[in-house]
Design a protein around this motif. Sequence first.
Motif, short mmCIF file in Angstrom:
data_model
loop_
_atom_site.label_atom_id
_atom_site.label_comp_id
_atom_site.label_asym_id
_atom_site.label_seq_id
_atom_site.Cartn_x
_atom_site.Cartn_y
_atom_site.Cartn_z
N ASP A 11 0.82 -1.23 0.00
CA ASP A 11 0.00 0.00 0.00
C ASP A 11 0.85 1.27 0.00
N GLY A 12 2.16 1.11 0.18
CA GLY A 12 3.05 2.26 0.12
C GLY A 12 3.09 3.11 1.36
N THR A 13 2.31 2.76 2.40
CA THR A 13 2.25 3.59 3.61
C THR A 13 2.87 2.93 4.83
N GLN A 14 3.10 1.63 4.76
CA GLN A 14 3.60 0.91 5.92
C GLN A 14 4.82 0.07 5.52
N THR A 15 5.55 -0.38 6.52
CA THR A 15 6.66 -1.31 6.29
C THR A 15 6.55 -2.47 7.28
N PHE A 16 7.17 -3.57 6.94
CA PHE A 16 7.29 -4.70 7.87
C PHE A 16 8.71 -5.23 7.78
N ARG A 17 9.08 -6.03 8.77
CA ARG A 17 10.47 -6.44 8.90
C ARG A 17 10.71 -7.77 8.19
N GLY A 18 11.99 -7.98 7.85
CA GLY A 18 12.39 -9.24 7.25
C GLY A 18 13.82 -9.58 7.63
N TYR A 19 14.09 -10.86 7.80
CA TYR A 19 15.44 -11.34 8.11
C TYR A 19 16.18 -11.55 6.80
N LEU A 20 17.33 -10.90 6.64
CA LEU A 20 18.10 -10.97 5.41
C LEU A 20 19.42 -11.68 5.67
N ALA A 21 19.68 -12.75 4.92
CA ALA A 21 20.94 -13.49 5.02
C ALA A 21 21.69 -13.37 3.70
N LEU A 22 22.97 -13.03 3.79
CA LEU A 22 23.79 -12.80 2.60
C LEU A 22 24.83 -13.91 2.43
N PRO A 23 25.15 -14.25 1.18
CA PRO A 23 26.23 -15.21 0.93
C PRO A 23 27.57 -14.61 1.25
N ALA A 24 28.60 -15.44 1.32
CA ALA A 24 29.94 -14.95 1.66
C ALA A 24 30.44 -13.94 0.63
N SER A 25 30.02 -14.11 -0.63
CA SER A 25 30.45 -13.18 -1.68
C SER A 25 29.78 -11.82 -1.55
N GLY A 26 28.69 -11.75 -0.79
CA GLY A 26 27.96 -10.50 -0.63
C GLY A 26 26.89 -10.26 -1.66
N ARG A 27 26.86 -11.06 -2.75
CA ARG A 27 25.87 -10.88 -3.80
C ARG A 27 25.43 -12.24 -4.34
N GLY A 28 24.23 -12.27 -4.92
CA GLY A 28 23.74 -13.51 -5.50
C GLY A 28 22.29 -13.40 -5.89
N PRO A 29 21.75 -14.44 -6.51
CA PRO A 29 20.31 -14.48 -6.79
C PRO A 29 19.52 -14.44 -5.49
N GLY A 30 18.24 -14.06 -5.57
CA GLY A 30 17.43 -13.89 -4.38
C GLY A 30 16.47 -15.04 -4.14
N VAL A 47 17.31 -21.94 8.03
CA VAL A 47 17.12 -22.24 6.61
C VAL A 47 17.65 -21.09 5.75
N ALA A 48 17.37 -19.86 6.17
CA ALA A 48 17.87 -18.70 5.43
C ALA A 48 19.40 -18.72 5.37
N ASP A 49 20.03 -19.01 6.49
CA ASP A 49 21.49 -19.05 6.53
C ASP A 49 22.03 -20.18 5.66
N LEU A 50 21.33 -21.32 5.64
CA LEU A 50 21.75 -22.44 4.80
C LEU A 50 21.76 -22.04 3.33
N TYR A 51 20.67 -21.43 2.87
CA TYR A 51 20.60 -21.03 1.47
C TYR A 51 21.56 -19.89 1.16
#
Length: 420
Positions: A11-30, A47-51
């Motif tokens: 809706d463009g008016t609110q935000t919600f939180r999310g856990y973000l896990a990054l690969p060792a390279s710092g970049r990759g597909p999502g 599971v997020a850390d595994l992927y």
Amino acid sequence: MSDTIDIPAGDGTQTFRGYLALPASGRGPGIVLCQEIFGVNAYVREVADLYAQEGYVVLAPDLFWRMEPGVDLGYSPEDWQRAFGFFQKFDIEAGVADVTASVKALRAHPACTGKVGALGFCLGGKLAYLAAAHSGVDAAVGYYGVGIEGALDLVPQIKCPIALHFAELDQFCPPEARAQVLDAFAGKPDAQMYVYPGVDHAFARTGGDHFDKPSTLMAHQRSMALFKDAIGPVYDLSALWDKHCEYEFATRDVVATMATMVSEPYVNHIPTMTGGVGAKELSRFYKHHFIPSTPPDTRLTPISRTVGATQIVDEMLFCFTHTVEIDWLLPGIAPTGKPVEIPLVAIVKFRGDKLYHEHIYWDQASVLVQIGLLDPKGLPVAGAETARKLVDETQPSNTLMPRWEKSTGLTIADPALPLG
């Protein structure tokens, strides 16, 4: 490498939180990881850390934020009751909108290289299925999704590769519901349906009552194959394995060998149960019991190599002279000076661009025959003949079968030889 980020709602008016896990390279597909009914808890983060180790930028959005932000439950009876309450009140349409918003946010994140997949478990398994139809993902994988059979009208809208994993004994997705899903996807290109025999709902949840490691490993391998084919990343696993072997057998460099592996790898030489689990024990094994105790004239002759999405199967000849005590192959056996030739198979698993584990197989009876510790007379075992026949199929077959001569001249139409 993990963080918590804000995700703009649709809706463009609110935000919600999310856990973000990054690969060792710092970049990759999502990958957008859709939670179970217990919120973004320790298992979802695991599971997020595994992927992320597999090379993905993983975003696990808090999909219960409209009811209660930050739900993070365990699996006690009390937590089960709370979780089921959230499930009953969950607005599935709003949830899909939040998954779609998460896909959009992940694609815009500087760490994401562009393509995005959806992955989910239980409630999240259904959301991953719905994301394939509504959220514009490039691939989707769902584990034991609950209620998919009620939304099968969406199957024609799914254009991306999709894999769904089902538990044979799952009462939340009983046989009749599962059959409806399988029938709806029958013949659909890029749709992979898997049923795991003898396991129950949540078979992939580590530490859970129904956790089944063999099914979990197989399902993960299939999921990775789909994701890698659809969204990447692509690694040269052959080159990585060759470099590892170079450090083991040519330069004999323990530090360099360990640098090719994940932070906590393991190796298991199946016949002798030698190797190590974790960096400390495996380094000790390599330094004191593998590299220095491998004979100096060791030769590895490649026979075949099969490269999959996450692993290599290498077939080779392993040849050496038993001039040193080989802790990992012949522990406790003094050198005999005998030459040995054996077929050897290595199953090498990777996580991202690092080795995760090795399962190494060979015929230990053949080794013992060749060094004179096992008399093959009267036993169904052979020595170096097994290695020679591997490279020359014209070598005699069935020489260990006393009854082989009795079938000379018989045809398929003749009765089978009596047993005994």
